[in-house]
Motif scaffolding. Sequence first.
Motif, mmCIF file in Angstrom:
data_model
loop_
_atom_site.group_PDB
_atom_site.id
_atom_site.type_symbol
_atom_site.label_atom_id
_atom_site.label_comp_id
_atom_site.label_asym_id
_atom_site.label_seq_id
_atom_site.Cartn_x
_atom_site.Cartn_y
_atom_site.Cartn_z
ATOM 1 N N ASN A 22 -8.239 -6.317 3.242
ATOM 2 C CA ASN A 22 -8.461 -7.762 3.311
ATOM 3 C C ASN A 22 -9.615 -8.115 4.247
ATOM 4 O O ASN A 22 -9.496 -8.938 5.156
ATOM 5 N N ILE A 23 -10.763 -7.479 4.000
ATOM 6 C CA ILE A 23 -11.962 -7.754 4.802
ATOM 7 C C ILE A 23 -13.178 -7.812 3.882
ATOM 8 O O ILE A 23 -13.221 -7.165 2.835
ATOM 9 N N TRP A 24 -14.166 -8.604 4.305
ATOM 10 C CA TRP A 24 -15.471 -8.526 3.663
ATOM 11 C C TRP A 24 -16.140 -7.229 4.113
ATOM 12 O O TRP A 24 -15.993 -6.802 5.261
ATOM 13 N N VAL A 25 -16.886 -6.601 3.225
ATOM 14 C CA VAL A 25 -17.518 -5.314 3.518
ATOM 15 C C VAL A 25 -18.802 -5.544 4.292
ATOM 16 O O VAL A 25 -19.679 -6.311 3.874
ATOM 17 N N ASP A 41 -10.456 -0.232 15.310
ATOM 18 C CA ASP A 41 -9.227 -0.908 14.918
ATOM 19 C C ASP A 41 -8.403 -0.098 13.910
ATOM 20 O O ASP A 41 -7.208 -0.287 13.795
ATOM 21 N N GLY A 42 -9.078 0.788 13.189
ATOM 22 C CA GLY A 42 -8.381 1.548 12.163
ATOM 23 C C GLY A 42 -8.204 0.723 10.900
ATOM 24 O O GLY A 42 -7.909 -0.461 10.952
ATOM 25 N N MET A 43 -8.405 1.360 9.746
ATOM 26 C CA MET A 43 -8.233 0.684 8.469
ATOM 27 C C MET A 43 -7.577 1.633 7.487
ATOM 28 O O MET A 43 -7.701 2.849 7.596
ATOM 29 N N ARG A 44 -6.888 1.077 6.521
ATOM 30 C CA ARG A 44 -6.251 1.912 5.511
ATOM 31 C C ARG A 44 -7.327 2.559 4.645
ATOM 32 O O ARG A 44 -8.207 1.889 4.122
ATOM 33 N N GLY A 45 -7.226 3.889 4.542
ATOM 34 C CA GLY A 45 -8.174 4.623 3.720
ATOM 35 C C GLY A 45 -9.367 5.162 4.471
ATOM 36 O O GLY A 45 -10.226 5.798 3.874
ATOM 37 N N GLU A 46 -9.446 4.943 5.796
ATOM 38 C CA GLU A 46 -10.629 5.389 6.518
ATOM 39 C C GLU A 46 -10.715 6.909 6.537
ATOM 40 O O GLU A 46 -9.718 7.621 6.514
ATOM 41 N N GLY A 47 -11.954 7.389 6.532
ATOM 42 C CA GLY A 47 -12.192 8.820 6.573
ATOM 43 C C GLY A 47 -12.005 9.502 5.244
ATOM 44 O O GLY A 47 -11.909 10.716 5.171
ATOM 45 N N ALA A 48 -11.965 8.730 4.150
ATOM 46 C CA ALA A 48 -11.757 9.325 2.837
ATOM 47 C C ALA A 48 -12.542 8.537 1.805
ATOM 48 O O ALA A 48 -13.161 7.517 2.108
ATOM 49 N N TYR A 72 0.860 -1.185 0.000
ATOM 50 C CA TYR A 72 0.000 0.000 0.000
ATOM 51 C C TYR A 72 0.895 1.233 0.000
ATOM 52 O O TYR A 72 1.578 1.523 0.978
ATOM 53 N N LEU A 73 0.915 1.957 -1.124
ATOM 54 C CA LEU A 73 1.845 3.073 -1.281
ATOM 55 C C LEU A 73 1.199 4.169 -2.105
ATOM 56 O O LEU A 73 0.795 3.955 -3.254
ATOM 57 N N LYS A 74 1.113 5.347 -1.528
ATOM 58 C CA LYS A 74 0.511 6.491 -2.215
ATOM 59 C C LYS A 74 1.518 7.153 -3.158
ATOM 60 O O LYS A 74 2.718 7.125 -2.906
#
Length: 308
Positions: free
Chosen positions: A237-240, A208-215, A156-158
């Motif tokens: 890597n989660i089901w929505v 727990d925090g997730m990559r991309g949260e709040g956007a 994961y790299l912006k």
Amino acid sequence: MAIFRIHHITRYEYDRPVKESVNEIRVFPYKCQDQEILQHDLLITGQPEVQTFTDYWGNKAGNFNLLPPHKIMTIESKLLVRTTASSQLQLNFHSTFAQLEQEMTDSLQLLELARPDMIKTQRAIDNIITVIGQPGKSVATVTEHCSEYIFKNFKYLKGITNIETTVDDILQHRAGVCQDFAHLMLHILRSCGIPSRYVSGYICPNKDGMRGEGATHAWVEAWIPGYGWAGIDPTNNIWVTNKHVKLSVGRHFNDCSPVKGTFKGPARQKLSVFVAVAYEDGKTFEETNDVHLHGNTAIAPEQYAGQQ
């Protein structure tokens, strides 16, 4: 259930006046049983009339024209939404590809969404499939293993990709962001014969925090026999379940772009995007991004979705 307040501002600034800006927007929440729209306010510079319609994929979309000369155009969406999905999907992990083929028989859209595009590095995709898709695995299991493979093998790299990045590019970089991982997963699943679609929306905060949260965020929905469309997020890597809010769906990002259009004038433009997501406990995640544009076509909002 959870209630989220989402504030999304798309702002175009021009170095000289432009006119006759014609735009198509997809900033309306997707109508489905997993989310309930409590309130949605849309504010646009000049208060133009917005003509709404439902597109081929079932998204609510709108068209508007901003005819007078202007140096700033903002599209502001204020959304109050309750997610009604359970915290855990009740999937059928015994669903077979024979069942999938039967369910696809009378659906042109499922057939269309199961067809992969042509790419140069299909052999690399086939190699991934040999890892995740051994004979006898169910459709849900292959889908889950595909997400896990991307999560573990791609960084994961912006900043190294943009809206024009292809699956070939992603395979070369072995890195990217949510939009890239969604496009890669779509191609893998379709190469397995699994109908899948791109989803644009928001990922909301959790403990727990997730990559991309709040956007703005992007993920995938796969067709699981006996269940239907099931969302899966390879970036995390989660089901929505009830922490994602869906705006639009389509074959690719281009079908889901929040804003695209054109204007008259030789101006240079700057696009900035602000997104804030507030949770029930008052905690708020927010972020502002500047997006690089080319020419005078006001596309690009999914570039900021990809960059979070």
